[in-house]
Design a protein around this motif. Structure first.
Motif, PDB file in Angstrom:
ATOM      1  N   VAL A   1      -3.523   1.374  -3.693  1.00 37.63           N
ATOM      2  CA  VAL A   1      -3.102   0.193  -3.780  1.00 37.63           C
ATOM      3  C   VAL A   1      -3.388  -0.431  -5.313  1.00 37.63           C
ATOM      4  O   VAL A   1      -4.646   0.010  -5.632  1.00 37.63           O
ATOM      5  CB  VAL A   1      -3.588  -0.937  -2.711  1.00 37.63           C
ATOM      6  CG1 VAL A   1      -5.326  -0.562  -2.876  1.00 37.63           C
ATOM      7  CG2 VAL A   1      -3.373  -2.257  -3.056  1.00 37.63           C
TER       8      VAL A   1
ATOM      9  N   ALA B   1       0.622  -4.644   2.133  1.00 44.33           N
ATOM     10  CA  ALA B   1      -0.960  -4.702   2.089  1.00 44.33           C
ATOM     11  C   ALA B   1      -1.682  -5.757   3.259  1.00 44.33           C
ATOM     12  O   ALA B   1      -2.468  -5.259   3.939  1.00 44.33           O
ATOM     13  CB  ALA B   1      -1.303  -5.281   0.920  1.00 44.33           C
TER      14      ALA B   1
ATOM     15  N   VAL C   1       0.685  -0.995   0.067  1.00 48.96           N
ATOM     16  CA  VAL C   1      -0.027  -0.052  -0.021  1.00 48.96           C
ATOM     17  C   VAL C   1       0.830   1.223   0.125  1.00 48.96           C
ATOM     18  O   VAL C   1       1.696   1.268   1.072  1.00 48.96           O
ATOM     19  CB  VAL C   1      -1.057   0.103   1.140  1.00 48.96           C
ATOM     20  CG1 VAL C   1      -1.724   1.447   1.342  1.00 48.96           C
ATOM     21  CG2 VAL C   1      -1.819  -1.079   1.329  1.00 48.96           C
TER      22      VAL C   1
END
Length: 203
Positions: free
Chosen positions: A110, A43, A33
């Motif tokens: 993302v 993430a 991310v």
């Protein structure tokens, strides 16, 4: 306050003469991310993290990437270890420039279309918000520059919801008592105590 482990700082990595190729490869694959340009978190870590941890990563990314960043309001309280109710919704910075005040769009990104990416997008991100001030007198708190305890309490008492202001005022009062600025029994809920603390704090 300390920043939880997991935050990747591309500029810091490059300063060690290491490469950031792996970071960019994992970001393009949806494994990382991007909080702000140059700052990444796995993430899976972002999904599992508490709101306070995601806020801490976001605040560190802002503080390291915005020149002269001075945290204010609830964000300054957080940096000083003062309780907030709940986790702040934005990373807040003080500015003396009228044209800069206001909230910026969230910068969280993302790159993926899978279920994990959808879950990340559904979780709260922390946009940057500038608050206009006539002047700024920052204090250091670890890696952060922020408004002082008394100024932070005053800002919140006059602009936040009562419940938020009282929680913060009590936390600030405890810290000021520990520093010997406020005598035992004083409460920052009392505006006279705030004024007295302000005078003492600036001596």
């Amino acid at each position: 306050m300390e920043t939880p482990p997991g935050l990747m700082d591309s500029a810091a990595i490059l300063r060690t003469r290491a490469t950031t190729d792996d970071i960019h490869r994992d970001f393009m694959a949806g494994k990382l991310v991007r909080i702000r340009r140059g700052f990444y978190v796995p993430a899976s870590d972002w999904i599992r993290a508490l709101p306070s941890e995601r806020f801490a990563w976001s605040t560190a990314a802002v503080s390291r990437s915005v020149p002269g960043a001075v945290l204010c309001m609830e964000t300054a309280a957080w940096a000083n270890g003062v309780p907030t109710l709940p986790t702040p919704a934005c990373v807040e910075l003080a500015t003396t420039m009228p044209g800069r005040s206001g909230t910026r769009r969230p910068s969280l990104l993302v790159l993926s279309g899978d279920q994990q990416a959808k879950e990340i997008r559904n979780k709260r991100s922390y946009p940057l918000r500038y608050h206009l001030r006539e002047s700024i007198e920052p204090t250091s708190q670890g890696e952060f520059q922020c408004t002082g305890l008394v100024q932070t309490a005053l800002d919140m008492m006059f602009s936040a919801k009562l419940s938020q202001a009282l929680v913060m005022a009590d936390g600030v009062a405890r810290k000021l008592k520990d520093q010997g600025v406020l005598p035992p029994g004083s409460r920052l809920r009392d505006l006279d105590s705030v004024a007295a603390a302000t005078r003492l704090h600036r001596r």
